[in-house]
Design an enzyme around this catalytic site. Structure first.
Site, PDB file in Angstrom:
ATOM      1  N   ASP A 221       0.819  -1.207   0.000  1.00  0.00           N
ATOM      2  CA  ASP A 221       0.000   0.000   0.000  1.00  0.00           C
ATOM      3  C   ASP A 221       0.856   1.261   0.000  1.00  0.00           C
ATOM      4  O   ASP A 221       0.340   2.363  -0.188  1.00  0.00           O
ATOM      5  CB  ASP A 221      -0.924  -0.006   1.229  1.00  0.00           C
ATOM      6  CG  ASP A 221      -1.977   1.095   1.183  1.00  0.00           C
ATOM      7  OD1 ASP A 221      -2.554   1.333   0.112  1.00  0.00           O
ATOM      8  OD2 ASP A 221      -2.217   1.727   2.232  1.00  0.00           O
ATOM      9  N   SER A 245      -6.929   5.870  -0.141  1.00  0.00           N
ATOM     10  CA  SER A 245      -7.152   4.635  -0.890  1.00  0.00           C
ATOM     11  C   SER A 245      -8.621   4.246  -0.819  1.00  0.00           C
ATOM     12  O   SER A 245      -9.227   4.285   0.255  1.00  0.00           O
ATOM     13  CB  SER A 245      -6.287   3.504  -0.320  1.00  0.00           C
ATOM     14  OG  SER A 245      -4.919   3.836  -0.369  1.00  0.00           O
ATOM     15  N   GLN A 295      -4.872  -0.512  -7.452  1.00  0.00           N
ATOM     16  CA  GLN A 295      -5.535   0.337  -6.465  1.00  0.00           C
ATOM     17  C   GLN A 295      -6.167   1.545  -7.142  1.00  0.00           C
ATOM     18  O   GLN A 295      -5.608   2.108  -8.091  1.00  0.00           O
ATOM     19  CB  GLN A 295      -4.514   0.826  -5.425  1.00  0.00           C
ATOM     20  CG  GLN A 295      -5.123   1.634  -4.288  1.00  0.00           C
ATOM     21  CD  GLN A 295      -4.085   1.975  -3.238  1.00  0.00           C
ATOM     22  OE1 GLN A 295      -3.469   3.043  -3.294  1.00  0.00           O
ATOM     23  NE2 GLN A 295      -3.880   1.085  -2.276  1.00  0.00           N
TER      24      GLN A 295
END
Length: 302
Positions: A221, A245, A295
């Site tokens: 991430d 996110s 993502q």
């Protein structure tokens, strides 16, 4: 495992600016959930976040919860997740696992992360029994400088607190070495196609294959959403960007150790509607493609 009585100690386990094995040991504690009941687990947070829990931590802990309901012969090969609400680092997170399917070749788990009575994050993970296939292929790793030849992150950011912000002093269990231009050094209007970064857990991890997968999930991430800004020469530090996110996905292709160098390349194929979409590929130091990521994130520039 980390229990509630350890919460205060865990939240202060690493001093600001502390990297290396102490921060890695803290990460291992974060990923060692307390079992409350069948399919119900509790995870803690360190006092090392700014206003909300780091998304990689929640994803890694949720994957740990899913894996605790699987037998020893099963390996996770993919996860898909959604960030629904900001996590509160001041209180534990409850993880509830739903055993969606147990099959002969593939099994599925869904995990809800809960705080203040509300779901803040959901994860679906697919597990399989490893097999040897009839074919194999992969994209080659780009030709980039070796991590040993690049400047360590702590040296890059030394004395730049006023540019990068207070997050610079937080404990970092993951070491970064930039191949591409670090975000705080990009000039307005410049653009790069990819973010290219070497990473590794900055210390030794136990010889637990699933723990290494969860640690890589934690690291995956980091910097991924940045690639949507890179396309426009923008940076969090200079351009007053607000971001978060929205979802996160990882596919695991080949075995690896997260405490050995891996190369993370990410790029953005689309941006619009205050959202950026990024994909990434992760190679081991010896050039094996070990994981792929995707993502979408919220991006607002004032």
């Amino acid at each position: 495992m980390a229990h509630p009585q350890e919460f205060s100690a865990l939240r202060h386990a690493a001093a600001p600016g502390q990297d290396g094995q102490l921060a890695v040991d803290m990460l291992v504690k974060l990923l060692d959930l307390e079992k409350l009941e069948e399919d119900l687990f509790r995870g803690l947070s360190p006092a090392v976040t700014l206003q909300r829990t780091f998304g990689g931590q929640v994803a890694g802990q949720a994957l740990v919860a899913a894996g605790r309901t699987m037998g020893p012969d099963w390996e996770v090969h993919s996860l898909h997740s959604y960030f629904l609400r900001p996590g509160d680092p001041a209180i534990p997170i409850i993880y509830h696992v739903n055993r969606v399917r147990d099959g002969r070749n593939f099994s599925t788990r869904q995990v809800e992360a809960i705080q203040h009575g509300k779901t803040i994050f959901t994860l679906s993970a697919s597990f399989t029994i490893p097999r040897v296939g009839k074919f194999e292929h992969q994209d080659p790793m780009p030709d980039v400088p070796a991590p040993e030849t690049l400047t360590p992150y702590r040296e890059l950011v030394a004395g730049k607190e006023d540019v990068i912000g207070p997050g610079i002093t937080l404990p970092r269990p993951v070491e970064l070495r930039y191949v591409s231009t670090p975000p705080w050094e990009r000039t307005a209007g410049s653009d790069e196609t990819y973010n290219r970064i070497w990473m590794k857990v900055d210390g030794h991890l136990p010889d637990d294959k699933f723990l290494h997968i969860c640690a890589l999930t934690y690291a995956s991430d980091m910097t991924l959403l940045d690639s949507s800004l890179t396309r426009h020469g923008l940076t969090w530090m200079r351009d007053n960007v607000q971001g978060a996110s929205l979802d996160h996905a990882v596919w695991f292709h080949r075995p690896f150790r997260a405490d050995e160098w891996f190369f993370y390349q990410s790029g953005s194929s689309s941006g619009g509607g205050e959202r950026g979409f990024s994909t990434g590929q992760i190679w081991s130091h010896d050039g094996r493609l070990i994981a792929s990521t995707a993502q979408e994130g919220l991006l607002r520039v004032d």
